[in-house]
Every structure is written in structure tokens, then in C-alpha cells.
Design a protein around this motif. Structure first.
Motif, PDB file in Angstrom:
ATOM      1  N   ILE A   1       9.316  -5.790  -1.320  1.00  4.47           N
ATOM      2  CA  ILE A   1       8.481  -6.601  -2.173  1.00  4.47           C
ATOM      3  C   ILE A   1       8.892  -7.503  -2.937  1.00  4.47           C
ATOM      4  O   ILE A   1       8.239  -8.734  -3.101  1.00  4.47           O
ATOM      5  CB  ILE A   1       7.359  -5.454  -2.928  1.00  4.47           C
ATOM      6  CG1 ILE A   1       6.645  -4.468  -2.099  1.00  4.47           C
ATOM      7  CG2 ILE A   1       6.406  -6.307  -3.796  1.00  4.47           C
ATOM      8  CD1 ILE A   1       6.019  -3.420  -2.859  1.00  4.47           C
ATOM      9  N   TRP A   2       9.816  -7.125  -3.979  1.00  9.24           N
ATOM     10  CA  TRP A   2      10.371  -8.194  -4.604  1.00  9.24           C
ATOM     11  C   TRP A   2      11.149  -9.531  -3.878  1.00  9.24           C
ATOM     12  O   TRP A   2      10.931 -10.484  -4.340  1.00  9.24           O
ATOM     13  CB  TRP A   2      11.591  -7.605  -5.681  1.00  9.24           C
ATOM     14  CG  TRP A   2      12.324  -8.453  -6.412  1.00  9.24           C
ATOM     15  CD1 TRP A   2      11.724  -9.116  -7.680  1.00  9.24           C
ATOM     16  CD2 TRP A   2      13.491  -8.961  -6.186  1.00  9.24           C
ATOM     17  NE1 TRP A   2      12.785  -9.887  -8.088  1.00  9.24           N
ATOM     18  CE2 TRP A   2      13.673  -9.651  -7.587  1.00  9.24           C
ATOM     19  CE3 TRP A   2      14.628  -8.784  -5.366  1.00  9.24           C
ATOM     20  CZ2 TRP A   2      15.205 -10.400  -7.599  1.00  9.24           C
ATOM     21  CZ3 TRP A   2      15.762  -9.407  -5.454  1.00  9.24           C
ATOM     22  CH2 TRP A   2      16.066 -10.357  -6.647  1.00  9.24           C
TER      23      TRP A   2
ATOM     24  N   TYR B   1       0.896  -1.154  -0.113  1.00  8.43           N
ATOM     25  CA  TYR B   1      -0.051   0.050   0.039  1.00  8.43           C
ATOM     26  C   TYR B   1       0.823   1.293   0.053  1.00  8.43           C
ATOM     27  O   TYR B   1       0.490   2.098  -0.782  1.00  8.43           O
ATOM     28  CB  TYR B   1      -0.853  -0.033   1.167  1.00  8.43           C
ATOM     29  CG  TYR B   1      -1.778   1.050   1.424  1.00  8.43           C
ATOM     30  CD1 TYR B   1      -2.881   1.420   0.405  1.00  8.43           C
ATOM     31  CD2 TYR B   1      -1.632   2.182   2.122  1.00  8.43           C
ATOM     32  CE1 TYR B   1      -3.740   2.450   0.467  1.00  8.43           C
ATOM     33  CE2 TYR B   1      -2.334   3.467   1.958  1.00  8.43           C
ATOM     34  CZ  TYR B   1      -3.371   3.457   1.202  1.00  8.43           C
ATOM     35  OH  TYR B   1      -4.217   4.624   1.314  1.00  8.43           O
ATOM     36  N   LEU B   2       2.051   1.261   0.895  1.00 11.59           N
ATOM     37  CA  LEU B   2       2.861   2.406   0.862  1.00 11.59           C
ATOM     38  C   LEU B   2       3.487   2.727  -0.537  1.00 11.59           C
ATOM     39  O   LEU B   2       3.650   3.704  -1.015  1.00 11.59           O
ATOM     40  CB  LEU B   2       3.928   2.104   1.823  1.00 11.59           C
ATOM     41  CG  LEU B   2       4.946   3.336   2.028  1.00 11.59           C
ATOM     42  CD1 LEU B   2       4.445   4.438   2.513  1.00 11.59           C
ATOM     43  CD2 LEU B   2       5.784   2.824   2.963  1.00 11.59           C
ATOM     44  N   HIS B   3       3.907   1.614  -1.234  1.00 13.80           N
ATOM     45  CA  HIS B   3       4.424   1.659  -2.499  1.00 13.80           C
ATOM     46  C   HIS B   3       3.454   2.249  -3.544  1.00 13.80           C
ATOM     47  O   HIS B   3       3.874   2.878  -4.371  1.00 13.80           O
ATOM     48  CB  HIS B   3       5.193   0.242  -2.886  1.00 13.80           C
ATOM     49  CG  HIS B   3       5.981   0.462  -4.255  1.00 13.80           C
ATOM     50  ND1 HIS B   3       7.269   0.777  -3.968  1.00 13.80           N
ATOM     51  CD2 HIS B   3       5.779   0.179  -5.174  1.00 13.80           C
ATOM     52  CE1 HIS B   3       7.783   0.667  -5.203  1.00 13.80           C
ATOM     53  NE2 HIS B   3       6.988   0.357  -5.915  1.00 13.80           N
ATOM     54  N   TYR B   4       2.354   1.508  -3.314  1.00 11.23           N
ATOM     55  CA  TYR B   4       1.211   1.912  -4.399  1.00 11.23           C
ATOM     56  C   TYR B   4       0.874   3.195  -4.102  1.00 11.23           C
ATOM     57  O   TYR B   4       0.386   3.914  -5.198  1.00 11.23           O
ATOM     58  CB  TYR B   4       0.110   1.047  -3.843  1.00 11.23           C
ATOM     59  CG  TYR B   4      -1.035   1.262  -4.902  1.00 11.23           C
ATOM     60  CD1 TYR B   4      -1.263   0.664  -6.169  1.00 11.23           C
ATOM     61  CD2 TYR B   4      -2.249   1.887  -4.403  1.00 11.23           C
ATOM     62  CE1 TYR B   4      -2.476   0.661  -7.016  1.00 11.23           C
ATOM     63  CE2 TYR B   4      -3.142   2.147  -5.127  1.00 11.23           C
ATOM     64  CZ  TYR B   4      -3.516   1.552  -6.352  1.00 11.23           C
ATOM     65  OH  TYR B   4      -4.672   1.857  -7.124  1.00 11.23           O
TER      66      TYR B   4
ATOM     67  N   MET C   1      12.721   5.638  -0.925  1.00  3.93           N
ATOM     68  CA  MET C   1      11.509   4.950  -0.392  1.00  3.93           C
ATOM     69  C   MET C   1      11.121   3.999  -1.370  1.00  3.93           C
ATOM     70  O   MET C   1      10.645   2.832  -1.123  1.00  3.93           O
ATOM     71  CB  MET C   1      10.482   5.756   0.059  1.00  3.93           C
ATOM     72  CG  MET C   1       9.517   5.158   0.852  1.00  3.93           C
ATOM     73  SD  MET C   1       8.362   6.299   1.577  1.00  3.93           S
ATOM     74  CE  MET C   1       7.303   6.898   0.160  1.00  3.93           C
ATOM     75  N   LEU C   2      10.814   4.656  -2.632  1.00 10.52           N
ATOM     76  CA  LEU C   2      10.389   3.361  -3.639  1.00 10.52           C
ATOM     77  C   LEU C   2      11.353   2.238  -4.161  1.00 10.52           C
ATOM     78  O   LEU C   2      10.891   1.170  -4.208  1.00 10.52           O
ATOM     79  CB  LEU C   2       9.717   4.200  -4.969  1.00 10.52           C
ATOM     80  CG  LEU C   2       8.665   4.894  -4.717  1.00 10.52           C
ATOM     81  CD1 LEU C   2       8.505   5.844  -6.065  1.00 10.52           C
ATOM     82  CD2 LEU C   2       7.262   4.550  -4.375  1.00 10.52           C
ATOM     83  N   GLY C   3      12.458   2.647  -3.804  1.00  9.18           N
ATOM     84  CA  GLY C   3      13.568   1.871  -4.215  1.00  9.18           C
ATOM     85  C   GLY C   3      13.583   0.633  -3.051  1.00  9.18           C
ATOM     86  O   GLY C   3      13.415  -0.696  -3.237  1.00  9.18           O
ATOM     87  N   ILE C   4      13.583   1.128  -1.860  1.00 12.03           N
ATOM     88  CA  ILE C   4      13.603   0.082  -0.476  1.00 12.03           C
ATOM     89  C   ILE C   4      12.265  -0.619  -0.418  1.00 12.03           C
ATOM     90  O   ILE C   4      12.261  -1.818  -0.580  1.00 12.03           O
ATOM     91  CB  ILE C   4      13.667   0.738   0.578  1.00 12.03           C
ATOM     92  CG1 ILE C   4      15.082   1.525   0.731  1.00 12.03           C
ATOM     93  CG2 ILE C   4      13.293   0.150   1.697  1.00 12.03           C
ATOM     94  CD1 ILE C   4      15.411   2.488   1.820  1.00 12.03           C
TER      95      ILE C   4
END
Length: 93
Positions: free
Chosen positions: A84-85, A11-14, A76-79
Motif C-alpha cells: 500500500i505504501w 480491504y484485506l489490510h483493513y 501479512m500486515l507487513g507485506i
């Protein structure tokens, strides 16, 4: 509990990804276009691109925080993307 963490992470990434898309694309585009202008010897006419690149949008001047917003968003998006990966990878094994 682990499932809840996965959901929060996704959700955070999304949520953050669409918010960061415009500033990152704008920064990359204006930086690249100014580099082309500089290579062709026309940089004097395109200094306005540097203003946008640095976060100065007319009367709205975000030059002080704009680089930090971009940097924090990318980090943040990278982490979150890597986490997630890794979760998906570990789930499949």
C-alpha cells in the motif's frame, strides 16, 4: 483492474489489522511483563503470564497454532502495508 487490486489490498489490510491487534498486543504485553518479573527475581510468581503469552487461555489451549497465527498476521500486515505504501508513493510521483 489496477484500481480493483488496490481496493482489495486495502480491504484485506483493513480487515486483518483489527483482528491481529489483540493477539499481538497480548503477546507483547505478557512477554514484556514476564521479562520484568524475571529481572526483578519474581518470575516464579508470574509463570501464568507465559501461559497466556504462548496461547493457553484457561480451558482454551491454542499453544499449537497461536504462534503461527501471530506470525502469519504480522507477515501479512507487513507485506500489505508495504505494498500500500509503495502504491501511494508511486501514485504521487
Amino acid at each position: 483492474m489496477l484500481i480493483m487490486n488496490r481496493q482489495r489490498l486495502r480491504y484485506l489490510h483493513y480487515t486483518v489489522a483489527p483482528l491481529m491487534l489483540f493477539p499481538l498486543l497480548l503477546t507483547a504485553l505478557t512477554g514484556s511483563l514476564f521479562q520484568v518479573a524475571q529481572l526483578t527475581g519474581n518470575s516464579q510468581q508470574f509463570y501464568w503470564l507465559l501461559d497466556i503469552h504462548r496461547g493457553k487461555f484457561g480451558v482454551v489451549n491454542l499453544e499449537i497454532i497461536y504462534p503461527f497465527i501471530n506470525a502469519l498476521g504480522v507477515i501479512m500486515l507487513g507485506i500489505t502495508g508495504i505494498l500500500i505504501w509503495l502504491q501511494i508513493r508511486n501514485f504521487n510521483e
